[in-house]
Design a protein around this motif. Sequence first.
Motif, PDB file in Angstrom:
ATOM      1  N   ASP A   1      -7.404  -8.236   3.012  1.00 44.73           N
ATOM      2  CA  ASP A   1      -8.155  -8.847   1.918  1.00 44.73           C
ATOM      3  C   ASP A   1      -8.289  -7.829   0.794  1.00 44.73           C
ATOM      4  OD1 ASP A   1     -10.249  -7.115   2.571  1.00 44.73           O
ATOM      5  OD2 ASP A   1     -11.437  -8.655   3.562  1.00 44.73           O
ATOM      6  N   GLU A   2      -8.857  -8.256  -0.330  1.00 44.31           N
ATOM      7  CA  GLU A   2      -8.893  -7.421  -1.533  1.00 44.31           C
ATOM      8  C   GLU A   2      -9.607  -6.095  -1.293  1.00 44.31           C
ATOM      9  OE1 GLU A   2      -8.303  -7.155  -5.973  1.00 44.31           O
ATOM     10  OE2 GLU A   2      -7.327  -8.165  -4.286  1.00 44.31           O
ATOM     11  N   ALA A   3     -10.763  -6.146  -0.655  1.00 39.67           N
ATOM     12  CA  ALA A   3     -11.538  -4.926  -0.453  1.00 39.67           C
ATOM     13  C   ALA A   3     -10.796  -3.940   0.438  1.00 39.67           C
ATOM     14  CB  ALA A   3     -12.900  -5.258   0.139  1.00 39.67           C
ATOM     15  N   ALA A   4     -10.224  -4.422   1.538  1.00 37.27           N
ATOM     16  CA  ALA A   4      -9.500  -3.532   2.451  1.00 37.27           C
ATOM     17  C   ALA A   4      -8.258  -2.960   1.781  1.00 37.27           C
ATOM     18  CB  ALA A   4      -9.126  -4.294   3.722  1.00 37.27           C
ATOM     19  N   PHE A   5      -7.553  -3.788   1.010  1.00 35.07           N
ATOM     20  CA  PHE A   5      -6.349  -3.355   0.301  1.00 35.07           C
ATOM     21  C   PHE A   5      -6.664  -2.226  -0.679  1.00 35.07           C
ATOM     22  CE2 PHE A   5      -3.334  -4.217  -3.314  1.00 35.07           C
ATOM     23  CZ  PHE A   5      -2.156  -3.871  -2.662  1.00 35.07           C
ATOM     24  N   LEU A   6      -7.672  -2.437  -1.505  1.00 35.84           N
ATOM     25  CA  LEU A   6      -8.024  -1.441  -2.503  1.00 35.84           C
ATOM     26  C   LEU A   6      -8.565  -0.168  -1.869  1.00 35.84           C
ATOM     27  CD1 LEU A   6      -9.737  -3.720  -5.179  1.00 35.84           C
ATOM     28  CD2 LEU A   6      -7.388  -2.854  -5.159  1.00 35.84           C
ATOM     29  N   THR A   7      -9.396  -0.309  -0.860  1.00 38.63           N
ATOM     30  CA  THR A   7      -9.983   0.863  -0.218  1.00 38.63           C
ATOM     31  C   THR A   7      -8.916   1.723   0.434  1.00 38.63           C
ATOM     32  OG1 THR A   7     -12.084  -0.291   0.142  1.00 38.63           O
ATOM     33  CG2 THR A   7     -11.654   1.646   1.501  1.00 38.63           C
ATOM     34  N   GLU A   8      -7.936   1.091   1.078  1.00 33.29           N
ATOM     35  CA  GLU A   8      -6.873   1.868   1.719  1.00 33.29           C
ATOM     36  C   GLU A   8      -6.051   2.623   0.681  1.00 33.29           C
ATOM     37  OE1 GLU A   8      -3.263   1.380   4.978  1.00 33.29           O
ATOM     38  OE2 GLU A   8      -4.912  -0.070   4.919  1.00 33.29           O
ATOM     39  N   ILE A   9      -5.755   1.967  -0.449  1.00 33.76           N
ATOM     40  CA  ILE A   9      -5.009   2.652  -1.511  1.00 33.76           C
ATOM     41  C   ILE A   9      -5.801   3.848  -2.036  1.00 33.76           C
ATOM     42  CG2 ILE A   9      -4.232   2.421  -3.907  1.00 33.76           C
ATOM     43  CD1 ILE A   9      -3.364  -0.438  -3.204  1.00 33.76           C
ATOM     44  N   LEU A  10      -7.073   3.669  -2.294  1.00 35.51           N
ATOM     45  CA  LEU A  10      -7.887   4.758  -2.829  1.00 35.51           C
ATOM     46  C   LEU A  10      -8.022   5.897  -1.825  1.00 35.51           C
ATOM     47  CD1 LEU A  10     -10.696   2.651  -4.540  1.00 35.51           C
ATOM     48  CD2 LEU A  10      -8.787   3.808  -5.669  1.00 35.51           C
ATOM     49  N   ASP A  11      -8.228   5.563  -0.554  1.00 37.61           N
ATOM     50  CA  ASP A  11      -8.389   6.595   0.472  1.00 37.61           C
ATOM     51  C   ASP A  11      -7.102   7.402   0.647  1.00 37.61           C
ATOM     52  OD1 ASP A  11     -11.008   5.913   0.936  1.00 37.61           O
ATOM     53  OD2 ASP A  11     -10.608   4.764   2.758  1.00 37.61           O
ATOM     54  N   ARG A  12      -5.980   6.714   0.691  1.00 37.12           N
ATOM     55  CA  ARG A  12      -4.714   7.407   0.946  1.00 37.12           C
ATOM     56  C   ARG A  12      -4.202   8.171  -0.271  1.00 37.12           C
ATOM     57  NH1 ARG A  12      -0.446   3.530   3.711  1.00 37.12           N
ATOM     58  NH2 ARG A  12       0.849   5.238   2.913  1.00 37.12           N
ATOM     59  N   SER A  13      -4.445   7.636  -1.456  1.00 37.20           N
ATOM     60  CA  SER A  13      -3.915   8.273  -2.660  1.00 37.20           C
ATOM     61  C   SER A  13      -4.840   9.344  -3.224  1.00 37.20           C
ATOM     62  CB  SER A  13      -3.656   7.220  -3.745  1.00 37.20           C
ATOM     63  OG  SER A  13      -4.888   6.687  -4.237  1.00 37.20           O
ATOM     64  N   GLY A  14      -6.124   9.248  -2.914  1.00 40.27           N
ATOM     65  CA  GLY A  14      -7.094  10.152  -3.504  1.00 40.27           C
ATOM     66  C   GLY A  14      -7.437   9.820  -4.943  1.00 40.27           C
ATOM     67  N   ALA A  15      -6.968   8.663  -5.424  1.00 39.03           N
ATOM     68  CA  ALA A  15      -7.209   8.276  -6.812  1.00 39.03           C
ATOM     69  C   ALA A  15      -8.639   7.780  -7.006  1.00 39.03           C
ATOM     70  CB  ALA A  15      -6.227   7.192  -7.233  1.00 39.03           C
ATOM     71  N   LEU A  16      -9.053   7.751  -8.266  1.00 42.80           N
ATOM     72  CA  LEU A  16     -10.314   7.139  -8.650  1.00 42.80           C
ATOM     73  C   LEU A  16     -10.104   5.641  -8.863  1.00 42.80           C
ATOM     74  CD1 LEU A  16     -11.405   9.867 -11.214  1.00 42.80           C
ATOM     75  CD2 LEU A  16     -12.297   9.553  -8.896  1.00 42.80           C
ATOM     76  N   LEU A  17     -11.197   4.930  -9.070  1.00 39.72           N
ATOM     77  CA  LEU A  17     -11.152   3.481  -9.284  1.00 39.72           C
ATOM     78  C   LEU A  17     -11.615   3.146 -10.691  1.00 39.72           C
ATOM     79  CD1 LEU A  17     -10.857   0.533  -8.239  1.00 39.72           C
ATOM     80  CD2 LEU A  17     -13.211   0.723  -7.377  1.00 39.72           C
TER      81      LEU A  17
ATOM     82  N   VAL B   1       0.843  -1.198   0.000  1.00 37.21           N
ATOM     83  CA  VAL B   1       0.000   0.000   0.000  1.00 37.21           C
ATOM     84  C   VAL B   1       0.877   1.246   0.000  1.00 37.21           C
ATOM     85  CG1 VAL B   1      -1.683   1.365   1.311  1.00 37.21           C
ATOM     86  CG2 VAL B   1      -1.976  -1.113   1.103  1.00 37.21           C
ATOM     87  N   ASP B   2       1.903   1.245   0.852  1.00 39.66           N
ATOM     88  CA  ASP B   2       2.817   2.390   0.916  1.00 39.66           C
ATOM     89  C   ASP B   2       3.482   2.631  -0.440  1.00 39.66           C
ATOM     90  OD1 ASP B   2       2.252   2.691   3.609  1.00 39.66           O
ATOM     91  OD2 ASP B   2       4.052   1.638   4.292  1.00 39.66           O
ATOM     92  N   ALA B   3       3.949   1.553  -1.079  1.00 38.52           N
ATOM     93  CA  ALA B   3       4.651   1.678  -2.360  1.00 38.52           C
ATOM     94  C   ALA B   3       3.726   2.244  -3.433  1.00 38.52           C
ATOM     95  CB  ALA B   3       5.210   0.324  -2.785  1.00 38.52           C
ATOM     96  N   VAL B   4       2.499   1.707  -3.525  1.00 45.19           N
ATOM     97  CA  VAL B   4       1.553   2.191  -4.532  1.00 45.19           C
ATOM     98  C   VAL B   4       1.238   3.671  -4.300  1.00 45.19           C
ATOM     99  CG1 VAL B   4      -0.801   1.990  -5.423  1.00 45.19           C
ATOM    100  CG2 VAL B   4       0.527  -0.071  -4.952  1.00 45.19           C
ATOM    101  N   CYS B   5       0.943   4.028  -3.061  1.00 52.08           N
ATOM    102  CA  CYS B   5       0.551   5.406  -2.785  1.00 52.08           C
ATOM    103  C   CYS B   5       1.698   6.381  -3.042  1.00 52.08           C
ATOM    104  CB  CYS B   5       0.052   5.526  -1.343  1.00 52.08           C
ATOM    105  SG  CYS B   5      -1.531   4.681  -1.055  1.00 52.08           S
ATOM    106  N   ALA B   6       2.925   5.965  -2.728  1.00 56.77           N
ATOM    107  CA  ALA B   6       4.077   6.827  -3.004  1.00 56.77           C
ATOM    108  C   ALA B   6       4.237   7.052  -4.500  1.00 56.77           C
ATOM    109  CB  ALA B   6       5.337   6.210  -2.405  1.00 56.77           C
ATOM    110  N   ASN B   7       4.076   5.989  -5.282  1.00 61.67           N
ATOM    111  CA  ASN B   7       4.218   6.133  -6.730  1.00 61.67           C
ATOM    112  C   ASN B   7       3.062   6.911  -7.345  1.00 61.67           C
ATOM    113  OD1 ASN B   7       6.722   5.068  -7.513  1.00 61.67           O
ATOM    114  ND2 ASN B   7       5.979   2.963  -7.310  1.00 61.67           N
ATOM    115  N   VAL B   8       1.854   6.695  -6.843  1.00 58.36           N
ATOM    116  CA  VAL B   8       0.717   7.468  -7.355  1.00 58.36           C
ATOM    117  C   VAL B   8       0.926   8.951  -7.076  1.00 58.36           C
ATOM    118  CG1 VAL B   8      -1.757   7.924  -7.069  1.00 58.36           C
ATOM    119  CG2 VAL B   8      -0.937   5.571  -7.253  1.00 58.36           C
TER     120      VAL B   8
END
Length: 272
Positions: free
Chosen positions: A152-168, A117-124
Amino acid sequence: MNGPTGVGIGWRPEIAGFVAELPGLRFVEVVAESLAPSRPLPAGLAALRERGVTVVPHGVRLSLGGAEPVHPERVEQLAQVAALVDAPLVSEHIAFVRAGGVEAGHLLPLPRSRAAVDAVCANVARVQERLPVPIALEPIAALFDWPDDELDEAAFLTEILDRSGALLLLDIANVYANARNRHADPLDLLDRLPLERVAYVHVAGGAEHGGFYHDTHTDPVPPPVLELVGELCARRRPPALLLERDGAYPPAQVLRTELDAVAAASGFPAVT
């Protein structure tokens, strides 16, 4: 420019003539790396732009999930392509394609860990600093899970979206493939994702091989995927849905039938 709406299709040179003749088409998606900002748009894509069709660049090489920072030149290319087509947004994958300087040539799944999650959000964040438009993130289809998953998948994706501010960018075919291969209920994921963050949805076909369902983009969209489109829209209809085809292109009438099926399942007007 507004974001994509209605039913669209992935623009590929092999089906450019077919796409050009769709009277109700409102948007297309193009592989970002297939365009060169230093050269004019392909004639078919330029003609669509002149008609007012929205073009969304879809990246496949940023490696947002890699432990290494995204390459600045790849980010620059995506930003320039977005400007070239006057895109309302761009999209990329929650995946990695390189590690240790080695290019995999394929989208690879991440461990669902907090470090990932940290890696994805930093790159985003690095990408968003340069992009002139928002970015939508697409979870991929995966044939395996890493042993050190923490979420799990839902928690992983939701945390990335919340922290990055990205759309899905929600690929409903990937939802089906992952649930089938993991022996899980796809509706559980739909019930737990922040559907209000969905920018648009991919719909694609696949096939069973070796006991696994593969998201091929070269096979017809199966009925269960269309049923999931209906389930998704019953919960919250996304602004747009896009039919993906990346090879083994069928006759034009077959593609029209698939587009009509996506429109019928989602309640959007037909584009054919």
